[in-house]
Write a protein that holds these residues in place. Structure first.
Motif, mmCIF file in Angstrom:
data_model
loop_
_atom_site.group_PDB
_atom_site.id
_atom_site.type_symbol
_atom_site.label_atom_id
_atom_site.label_comp_id
_atom_site.label_asym_id
_atom_site.label_seq_id
_atom_site.Cartn_x
_atom_site.Cartn_y
_atom_site.Cartn_z
ATOM 1 N N SER A 78 -29.876 -6.669 20.973
ATOM 2 C CA SER A 78 -28.689 -7.249 21.626
ATOM 3 C C SER A 78 -28.763 -7.118 23.142
ATOM 4 N N ASP A 79 -28.296 -8.144 23.838
ATOM 5 C CA ASP A 79 -28.188 -8.095 25.307
ATOM 6 C C ASP A 79 -26.860 -7.483 25.746
ATOM 7 N N ILE A 80 -25.841 -7.622 24.898
ATOM 8 C CA ILE A 80 -24.507 -7.087 25.186
ATOM 9 C C ILE A 80 -24.061 -6.293 23.964
ATOM 10 N N VAL A 81 -23.671 -5.051 24.180
ATOM 11 C CA VAL A 81 -23.219 -4.192 23.086
ATOM 12 C C VAL A 81 -21.756 -3.825 23.332
ATOM 13 N N ALA A 82 -20.916 -4.066 22.326
ATOM 14 C CA ALA A 82 -19.501 -3.699 22.408
ATOM 15 C C ALA A 82 -19.232 -2.568 21.431
ATOM 16 N N LYS A 83 -18.595 -1.515 21.934
ATOM 17 C CA LYS A 83 -18.291 -0.336 21.127
ATOM 18 C C LYS A 83 -16.829 0.043 21.288
ATOM 19 N N VAL A 84 -16.377 0.947 20.416
ATOM 20 C CA VAL A 84 -15.035 1.497 20.547
ATOM 21 C C VAL A 84 -15.102 2.858 21.224
ATOM 22 N N ARG A 85 -15.774 3.804 20.607
ATOM 23 C CA ARG A 85 -15.814 5.174 21.108
ATOM 24 C C ARG A 85 -16.836 5.329 22.240
ATOM 25 N N ILE A 86 -16.715 6.439 22.961
ATOM 26 C CA ILE A 86 -17.638 6.754 24.053
ATOM 27 C C ILE A 86 -19.051 6.852 23.489
ATOM 28 N N PRO A 87 -20.038 6.192 24.099
ATOM 29 C CA PRO A 87 -21.401 6.214 23.558
ATOM 30 C C PRO A 87 -22.030 7.604 23.656
ATOM 31 N N THR A 88 -22.846 7.935 22.693
ATOM 32 C CA THR A 88 -23.582 9.202 22.713
ATOM 33 C C THR A 88 -24.813 9.064 23.599
ATOM 34 N N ASP A 89 -25.433 10.204 23.921
ATOM 35 C CA ASP A 89 -26.663 10.168 24.715
ATOM 36 C C ASP A 89 -27.749 9.378 23.994
ATOM 37 N N THR A 90 -27.816 9.530 22.671
ATOM 38 C CA THR A 90 -28.818 8.787 21.887
ATOM 39 C C THR A 90 -28.623 7.284 22.043
ATOM 40 N N GLU A 91 -27.373 6.842 22.015
ATOM 41 C CA GLU A 91 -27.097 5.408 22.161
ATOM 42 C C GLU A 91 -27.422 4.934 23.578
ATOM 43 N N LEU A 138 -23.139 -2.832 28.415
ATOM 44 C CA LEU A 138 -22.380 -2.080 27.422
ATOM 45 C C LEU A 138 -20.895 -2.191 27.773
ATOM 46 N N ILE A 139 -20.081 -2.600 26.791
ATOM 47 C CA ILE A 139 -18.630 -2.672 26.968
ATOM 48 C C ILE A 139 -18.010 -1.715 25.965
ATOM 49 N N SER A 140 -17.338 -0.674 26.485
ATOM 50 C CA SER A 140 -16.857 0.380 25.608
ATOM 51 C C SER A 140 -15.881 1.270 26.356
ATOM 52 N N PHE A 141 -15.147 2.104 25.614
ATOM 53 C CA PHE A 141 -14.502 3.245 26.268
ATOM 54 C C PHE A 141 -15.611 4.191 26.712
ATOM 55 N N PHE A 142 -15.439 4.804 27.890
ATOM 56 C CA PHE A 142 -16.568 5.568 28.454
ATOM 57 C C PHE A 142 -16.141 6.909 29.052
ATOM 58 N N ASN A 143 -14.872 7.079 29.438
ATOM 59 C CA ASN A 143 -14.378 8.287 30.115
ATOM 60 C C ASN A 143 -15.235 8.622 31.338
ATOM 61 N N PRO A 144 -15.326 7.724 32.298
ATOM 62 C CA PRO A 144 -16.223 7.954 33.442
ATOM 63 C C PRO A 144 -15.839 9.178 34.278
ATOM 64 N N GLY A 145 -14.543 9.513 34.296
ATOM 65 C CA GLY A 145 -14.121 10.656 35.093
ATOM 66 C C GLY A 145 -14.627 11.984 34.571
ATOM 67 N N GLY A 146 -14.924 12.070 33.282
ATOM 68 C CA GLY A 146 -15.407 13.322 32.700
ATOM 69 C C GLY A 146 -16.724 13.178 31.986
#
Length: 515
Positions: free
Chosen positions: A59-72, A82-90
């Motif tokens: 995929s060129d664009i990945v849409a997720k719900v939860r914050i991605p893991t390091d593996t992802e 990547l379009i997802s919740f990410f919590n960039p502040g933490g």
């Protein structure tokens, strides 16, 4: 992901994405818990991919719900989005990993709260569901009715619910609580939301404390950090309410910060046994002392503290539909030509605000949006205090203007009387002069009353109308047809004024009568 039932694409949203020129794919079974079968996706033209790894690779664009893991994130490559919740502040490690991979990340919780971006505001979509679900969860753990009841077996008082924070989640909780019949109270550091709270049937909790609030435009429409003095006044009010309320729902969050502690241990201890606390800020540390993320805790005094973070996931079908719609609107903005090619316009307020990594750079935090979340309201200027000389000058000018108007009217009236007197008989002029004087006196009496006082002074105007009717009845026996006609018209119009006046006065008084 384990424990997550939501999915970022539904069959309906996939059809809309295809109209934008995209081919859609989904991991097998991804929508099963939300009620969307693989067959439904296939019918909508979506490719079913067996594993998540294969999906990330192709995929060129990945849409997720939860914050991605390091593996992802390690599966990302340069140029992928990547379009997802990410919590960039933490999530500094996640940001650095995405930057090192050259991935472009759009964090859905960073969508600015401006009018144009409401259709992409996933935080509000999920908060709305979480607020509603929090009340349902509280009711599930509460041992009584929400609404009061009177039965043959006795009287059941209504539950008292306190909602802390009147944002999207708080308002949803207020709406659900009041609809279930509970006596609902709400508190927010922004007093301007009191009207919204009260319009939903709840009582807003005010503090005897004045603090200059930050402009909503500067905080993106969110609550700002309060001063220590305000916080102490707030905690004092909560200590006062703690023994009285049965259910507390806390929703207070400040962007890119840990959740503020608002319901302390002593307040929990002061609550009645069987009371319930639902902490919607548990994922960010919680508003309540004693909250354990994703767990339900019962304290020594029998108070239940719920720290679940998956409230939207517990209504997976509805949540998935709303979140997938948010994603689809974001993709629409990213695809202006509808040709299946992303145009990542960093000059666009919404796209720039939500982008946290782009072109191998970390772009978080974003600059303030050019279009402010809330238009800054100019404070009204205080009226200028006039000096004694200026007031005197104004009064003289007003007196001269009124005198000029009255003299003009008198001249015109005298000219008309003279004209009528030259052609009318003397007997008619006696009646006509009485009529003109009555009109003049009535006009001066009524016109001098302020418009806002007309209804309270309706009794006075009715008295004047009665005098007019008596005068008209005295004149109606005249032999002149014109006098009879004018007298009859006077009785008719004055009668309308009397009956209409009493009707309006009655309606006004009825507003103050208890039913």
């Amino acid at each position: 992901m384990k424990g997550e039932a939501r999915v970022a694409m539904t069959p309906d949203s996939a059809k809309q994405l295809q109209k934008l020129g995209y081919d859609c794919a989904i991991e097998t079974g991804a929508g099963q818990l939300a009620g969307f079968s693989d067959a439904a996706y296939e019918e909508a033209g979506v490719e079913i991919v067996k594993t998540a790894a294969a999906l990330w690779k192709t995929s060129d664009i990945v849409a997720k719900v939860r914050i991605p893991t390091d593996t992802e994130l390690k599966r990302m490559t340069a140029g992928k989005t990547l379009i997802s919740f990410f919590n960039p502040g933490g999530n500094e490690e996640g940001l650095e990993l995405a930057r090192s991979k050259g991935a472009n990340v759009i964090a859905m919780e960073m969508v600015p709260r401006i009018s144009r971006a409401q259709k992409m505001d996933a935080l509000s979509s999920m908060a709305n569901i979480a607020g509603y679900r929090a009340v349902i969860e509280a009711g599930n753990n509460f041992g009584r009715f929400f609404t009061g009841q009177i039965t043959a077996a006795g009287k059941v008082p209504p539950a008292k619910v306190l909602v802390v924070g009147a944002g999207v989640a708080g308002l949803a909780a207020i709406g659900a609580s009041t609809s279930l019949g509970a006596v609902t109270y709400a508190f927010d550091v922004r007093p301007e939301v009191a009207e919204q709270v009260e319009s939903m049937g709840a009582e807003f909790v005010y503090l005897d404390f004045e603090e200059e609030q930050q402009d909503g435009a500067a905080t993106g429409g969110y609550a700002a950090v309060s001063s220590p003095e305000f916080r102490e006044a707030q905690l004092a009010k909560f200590r006062e309410l703690a023994p009285e309320v049965d259910i507390v729902i806390t929703t207070a969050l400040i962007p890119n910060r840990e959740a503020p502690k608002l319901w302390l241990e002593d307040m929990v201890a002061a609550m009645k046994p069987g009371s319930v606390i639902v902490d919607l800020a548990a994922e960010k540390g919680g508003n309540v002392e004693g909250t354990v993320m994703d767990e339900k805790v019962v304290t020594d005094n029998g108070v239940t503290i719920i720290g679940y973070t998956d409230f939207p996931s517990r209504m997976a079908a509805q949540s998935s539909t709303l979140y997938a719609t948010n994603i689809r609107h974001m993709m629409t903005d990213l695809t202006p030509e509808k040709d299946g090619q992303i145009v990542h316009d960093m000059e666009d307020d919404v796209i720039r605000g939500a982008t946290v990594t782009f072109d191998k750079e970390i772009t978080f935090p974003p600059p303030p949006p050019k279009v402010q979340a809330i238009a800054a309201q100019k404070k009204p200027e205080a009226p200028k205090e006039l000096t004694a000389e200026e007031k005197r000058a104004q009064e003289i000018a007003a007196f001269k203007q009124q005198t000029k108007q009255q003299v003009t009217l008198l001249v015109i009236g005298a000219a008309l009387l003279l004209g009528v007197g030259l052609v009318a008989p003397a007997s008619f002029m006696q009646h006509f002069i009485v009529f003109v004087l009555a009109v003049f006196v009535g006009f001066q009496v009524i016109w001098g009353v302020a418009h806002s006082l007309h209804t309270p002074l309706m009794a006075v105007t009715n008295a004047i109308s009665s005098i007019i009717i008596l005068g008209a009845l005295m004149q109606i026996g005249s032999g002149s047809f014109l006098v009879i006609l004018l007298a009859a018209l006077s009785v008719f119009m004055a009668g309308i004024n009397i009956f209409g006046g009493f009707l309006v006065t009655r309606r006004m008084l009825a507003m103050f009568q208890k039913s």
